[in-house]
Design an enzyme around this catalytic site. Sequence first.
Site, PDB file in Angstrom:
ATOM      1  N   HIS A  68      -9.044   3.608  -1.785  1.00  0.00           N
ATOM      2  CA  HIS A  68      -7.640   3.243  -1.580  1.00  0.00           C
ATOM      3  C   HIS A  68      -7.126   2.482  -2.804  1.00  0.00           C
ATOM      4  O   HIS A  68      -7.046   1.259  -2.794  1.00  0.00           O
ATOM      5  CB  HIS A  68      -7.539   2.392  -0.312  1.00  0.00           C
ATOM      6  CG  HIS A  68      -6.175   1.894   0.038  1.00  0.00           C
ATOM      7  ND1 HIS A  68      -5.006   2.448  -0.468  1.00  0.00           N
ATOM      8  CD2 HIS A  68      -5.780   0.856   0.838  1.00  0.00           C
ATOM      9  CE1 HIS A  68      -3.962   1.789   0.019  1.00  0.00           C
ATOM     10  NE2 HIS A  68      -4.417   0.821   0.806  1.00  0.00           N
ATOM     11  N   CYS A  81       0.808  -1.220   0.000  1.00  0.00           N
ATOM     12  CA  CYS A  81       0.000   0.000   0.000  1.00  0.00           C
ATOM     13  C   CYS A  81       0.843   1.273   0.000  1.00  0.00           C
ATOM     14  O   CYS A  81       0.360   2.336  -0.368  1.00  0.00           O
ATOM     15  CB  CYS A  81      -0.941   0.012   1.200  1.00  0.00           C
ATOM     16  SG  CYS A  81      -2.126  -1.351   1.213  1.00  0.00           S
ATOM     17  N   CYS A 100      -0.190   2.169   6.722  1.00  0.00           N
ATOM     18  CA  CYS A 100       0.143   0.764   6.958  1.00  0.00           C
ATOM     19  C   CYS A 100       0.347   0.075   5.615  1.00  0.00           C
ATOM     20  O   CYS A 100      -0.283   0.421   4.612  1.00  0.00           O
ATOM     21  CB  CYS A 100      -0.952   0.080   7.767  1.00  0.00           C
ATOM     22  SG  CYS A 100      -2.604   0.188   7.049  1.00  0.00           S
TER      23      CYS A 100
END
Length: 383
Positions: A339, A89, A369
């Site tokens: 996201h 991510c 994260c």
Amino acid sequence: MAEAYIIDAVRTPIGRKKGSLAGIHPADLGAHPIKALVERTGIDANAVDDVVWGCCDTIGPQAGDIGRTVWLVAGLPQHVPGTTIDRQCGSSQQAVHFAAQGVLSGTQDLVVAGGSQAMNAIPISAAMLAAEPYGFSNPFNTSPGWVARYGDGILNQINSAEMIAQKWGLTREEMEAFAVASHQRAQAAVDNGWFANEIAPMDELAADETIRPQTSMEGLAGLRTVQEGGIITAGISSQNCDGAAAILIASEQAVKDHGLKPRARIHHISVRADDPVWMLTAPMPATEYALKKAGMTVNDIDLFECNEAFASVPMAWMKELGIPHDKVNVCGGAIALGHPLGATGARLMTTMLNALERTGGRYGLQTMCEGGGQANVTIIERL
């Protein structure tokens, strides 16, 4: 002392699941903000030293070093190379770090950093699912070394989000209130035109289509939990979506040579890691490390961006570090905006830069994260 400057930052609007950007080829999706970045800055594209691009699940149309492909699809000079980064991510935040490091080392002067993710075309974890015929549905539990250290359980983000909520004493209702605030803040940003400077409209889509301003506590309370006996629901989780963002990083010499006007300075970059089974807790030690390394405290930071992979992640992070919610994700976060994995790091930085300019803040800190229990931290100084 060498400096790395942010000259400009631009992103696509975020397309929802099965939304307006679902049919766009991943290369064209990524090329769009790069073209906009070159046009907005007026930079000579021939002078760019490299393209550092974040993307996860680089299979199918996202395969073959999409960091190189997006530049070529943008119609820009063939001699400029590109590379693709996968720090899960945090891929495009890491792309900014690598670009800044290239500039700070004196080996590069102009670097385009960013990332993209076409989650409609390539679903999350598609690369691992593609490996199933070879027995790698979990790529780690066939490793004797991994099993000896961490066991043979399947690593699961939902499990981590649930464990974090339990350890930091977060209730479902508290997380749902956080999710409602995310949508409200994002809608307020739209209504006030706060995203206008950062979005390059794509086809007929000029605004993020992931925001649900009608989200309510009553509606969220009616959602089923993802796991039986758990409290995490889709409503307090980030959305799968499509998006891309690009940032131009320049040296002091490049600023002089090309007559550029920096919008911000890279003040600090670092990355740390935590337990991969917990997976999503690393922003806590990473933020502590970054602040200590930079000689700063929470009070020195005007605005924060902490990715809303799940509501429990930024909520536990705020609780652990004593960070007030009114300084965090002030334009909403991934619960409302989505996201798009490989693009999110650059999207967060783009939004944070514009928010600092709007509010007159000086320092912004960004963290998120990442798979494997990792977290990048970037501190920028508005100029």
